[in-house]
Scaffold this motif. Structure first.
Motif, PDB file in Angstrom:
ATOM      1  N   VAL A 129       0.858  -1.192   0.000  1.00  0.00           N
ATOM      2  CA  VAL A 129       0.000   0.000   0.000  1.00  0.00           C
ATOM      3  C   VAL A 129       0.886   1.232   0.000  1.00  0.00           C
ATOM      4  O   VAL A 129       2.094   1.153   0.280  1.00  0.00           O
ATOM      5  N   TYR A 130       0.297   2.380  -0.297  1.00  0.00           N
ATOM      6  CA  TYR A 130       1.024   3.640  -0.230  1.00  0.00           C
ATOM      7  C   TYR A 130       0.596   4.373   1.034  1.00  0.00           C
ATOM      8  O   TYR A 130      -0.576   4.716   1.209  1.00  0.00           O
ATOM      9  N   SER A 131       1.566   4.597   1.932  1.00  0.00           N
ATOM     10  CA  SER A 131       1.262   5.238   3.202  1.00  0.00           C
ATOM     11  C   SER A 131       2.556   5.729   3.839  1.00  0.00           C
ATOM     12  O   SER A 131       3.641   5.588   3.271  1.00  0.00           O
ATOM     13  N   ASP A 132       2.448   6.317   5.020  1.00  0.00           N
ATOM     14  CA  ASP A 132       3.597   6.722   5.818  1.00  0.00           C
ATOM     15  C   ASP A 132       3.840   5.625   6.847  1.00  0.00           C
ATOM     16  O   ASP A 132       2.959   5.333   7.663  1.00  0.00           O
ATOM     17  N   CYS A 161      -6.191  -9.462   5.435  1.00  0.00           N
ATOM     18  CA  CYS A 161      -6.385  -8.525   4.326  1.00  0.00           C
ATOM     19  C   CYS A 161      -7.261  -9.152   3.255  1.00  0.00           C
ATOM     20  O   CYS A 161      -7.262 -10.365   3.054  1.00  0.00           O
ATOM     21  N   GLU A 162      -7.972  -8.282   2.556  1.00  0.00           N
ATOM     22  CA  GLU A 162      -8.731  -8.671   1.377  1.00  0.00           C
ATOM     23  C   GLU A 162      -8.451  -7.653   0.282  1.00  0.00           C
ATOM     24  O   GLU A 162      -8.420  -6.453   0.543  1.00  0.00           O
ATOM     25  N   ILE A 168      -7.150  -2.194  -0.988  1.00  0.00           N
ATOM     26  CA  ILE A 168      -6.714  -3.201  -0.033  1.00  0.00           C
ATOM     27  C   ILE A 168      -7.481  -2.947   1.260  1.00  0.00           C
ATOM     28  O   ILE A 168      -7.479  -1.826   1.782  1.00  0.00           O
ATOM     29  N   HIS A 169      -8.133  -3.979   1.774  1.00  0.00           N
ATOM     30  CA  HIS A 169      -8.904  -3.867   3.003  1.00  0.00           C
ATOM     31  C   HIS A 169      -8.185  -4.623   4.120  1.00  0.00           C
ATOM     32  O   HIS A 169      -7.919  -5.821   3.986  1.00  0.00           O
ATOM     33  N   LEU A 170      -7.854  -3.915   5.188  1.00  0.00           N
ATOM     34  CA  LEU A 170      -7.173  -4.507   6.337  1.00  0.00           C
ATOM     35  C   LEU A 170      -8.156  -4.578   7.504  1.00  0.00           C
ATOM     36  O   LEU A 170      -8.803  -3.592   7.840  1.00  0.00           O
ATOM     37  N   PHE A 235     -12.054  -3.479  13.400  1.00  0.00           N
ATOM     38  CA  PHE A 235     -11.680  -2.258  12.690  1.00  0.00           C
ATOM     39  C   PHE A 235     -11.338  -2.608  11.247  1.00  0.00           C
ATOM     40  O   PHE A 235     -10.672  -3.614  10.987  1.00  0.00           O
ATOM     41  N   HIS A 236     -11.781  -1.765  10.344  1.00  0.00           N
ATOM     42  CA  HIS A 236     -11.602  -2.004   8.906  1.00  0.00           C
ATOM     43  C   HIS A 236     -10.969  -0.765   8.273  1.00  0.00           C
ATOM     44  O   HIS A 236     -11.571   0.310   8.262  1.00  0.00           O
ATOM     45  N   ILE A 237      -9.734  -0.913   7.780  1.00  0.00           N
ATOM     46  CA  ILE A 237      -9.018   0.190   7.123  1.00  0.00           C
ATOM     47  C   ILE A 237      -8.968  -0.078   5.626  1.00  0.00           C
ATOM     48  O   ILE A 237      -8.585  -1.174   5.192  1.00  0.00           O
ATOM     49  N   THR A 238      -9.338   0.915   4.838  1.00  0.00           N
ATOM     50  CA  THR A 238      -9.318   0.790   3.384  1.00  0.00           C
ATOM     51  C   THR A 238      -8.191   1.630   2.809  1.00  0.00           C
ATOM     52  O   THR A 238      -8.093   2.832   3.085  1.00  0.00           O
TER      53      THR A 238
END
Length: 248
Positions: A129-132, A161-162, A168-170, A235-238
């Motif tokens: 994923v693209y993140s910090d 993950c899905e 991407i769903h975490l 918790f669901h992070i997209t």
């Protein structure tokens, strides 16, 4: 404003208020910078104490260890909190492997996870994923911390993950105390502590999930939570494909 009377007074007042505002902003930045540097400095003697405690043979060794770990966790939270609320620190967006961030977050909380005998299940998290990385690890730290704080007698933590189209769903799910329906809409509000206190064992500041939501929004991700009281919290992070937006 040239056609108004006393325009010179208005311009003068504007300059005065702008100067006061600039001075206050600089003071805030200096305070944030000071707190961040203070956290770094305090971590040095704290690390020394933690190493010294490893050689401790007294019956209080485990109690010392737990308190030192808590202090270390609080310092890390304060340090990242300064960064996310300050303009002094830039977001560093890069392509990351979620698996690495998850393992780092688990390592950060390993003492409390082991102490509480957590059963941890991790599946299909080898996604990019693209993140910090620092901010994302902090977010995961907070989710794990919540699972520990409100753990059941036989605690479990399921992370998976899905992948769906360009997202991407975490998911982070625990089988702990859960969140009441009345509290669920407000858990990301600043200072909101809700009605769950785990029999008085923990005193929440209401800042952890507020900071999580603040970071998620700044990073361009999304977060949702689903819970059933006394059963689970998920918790669901997209993560959306934002490489083009960041020119990566």
């Amino acid at each position: 404003m040239e056609e108004y009377e006393n325009v010179d007074i208005a311009y003068h007042d504007e300059r005065i208020y702008q100067q006061l505002l600039d001075e206050q902003i600089e003071m805030n930045h200096n305070l944030e910078d000071y707190i961040a540097k203070w956290c770094h400095e305090v971590k040095l003697p704290l690390s020394a104490l933690m190493m010294m405690n490893e050689k401790n043979t007294s019956e209080l060794k485990d109690q010392y260890k737990e308190q030192l770990e808590k202090i270390n966790m609080y310092l890390n939270n304060a340090l990242v909190g300064c960064k996310v609320q300050s303009n002094l620190y830039d977001i560093q967006i890069n392509k990351l492997c979620l698996q690495n961030c998850i393992h780092t977050a688990i390592k950060n909380s390993r003492y409390f996870l082991i102490k509480n005998h957590f059963d941890i299940q991790i599946e299909n998290v080898d996604e990019e994923v693209y993140s910090d990385s620092e901010w994302l690890t902090y977010i995961l730290d907070q989710l794990i911390s919540n699972a520990i704080k409100y753990a059941s007698d036989e605690p479990k933590l399921h992370i998976w993950c899905e992948k769906q189209q360009e997202c991407i769903h975490l998911y982070f799910e625990d089988n702990g105390e859960g969140i009441r329906d009345t509290d669920l809409p407000r858990i990301f509000e600043r200072g909101y502590t809700g009605s769950n206190h785990h029999n008085g064992l923990y005193k929440s500041t209401g800042m952890g999930l507020y900071m999580v939501k603040l970071m998620i929004d700044k990073l361009g991700h999304e977060i949702e939570v689903d819970s059933e009281f006394h059963h689970y919290t998920r918790f669901h992070i997209t993560f959306r494909s934002n490489a083009k937006f960041f020119n990566l």
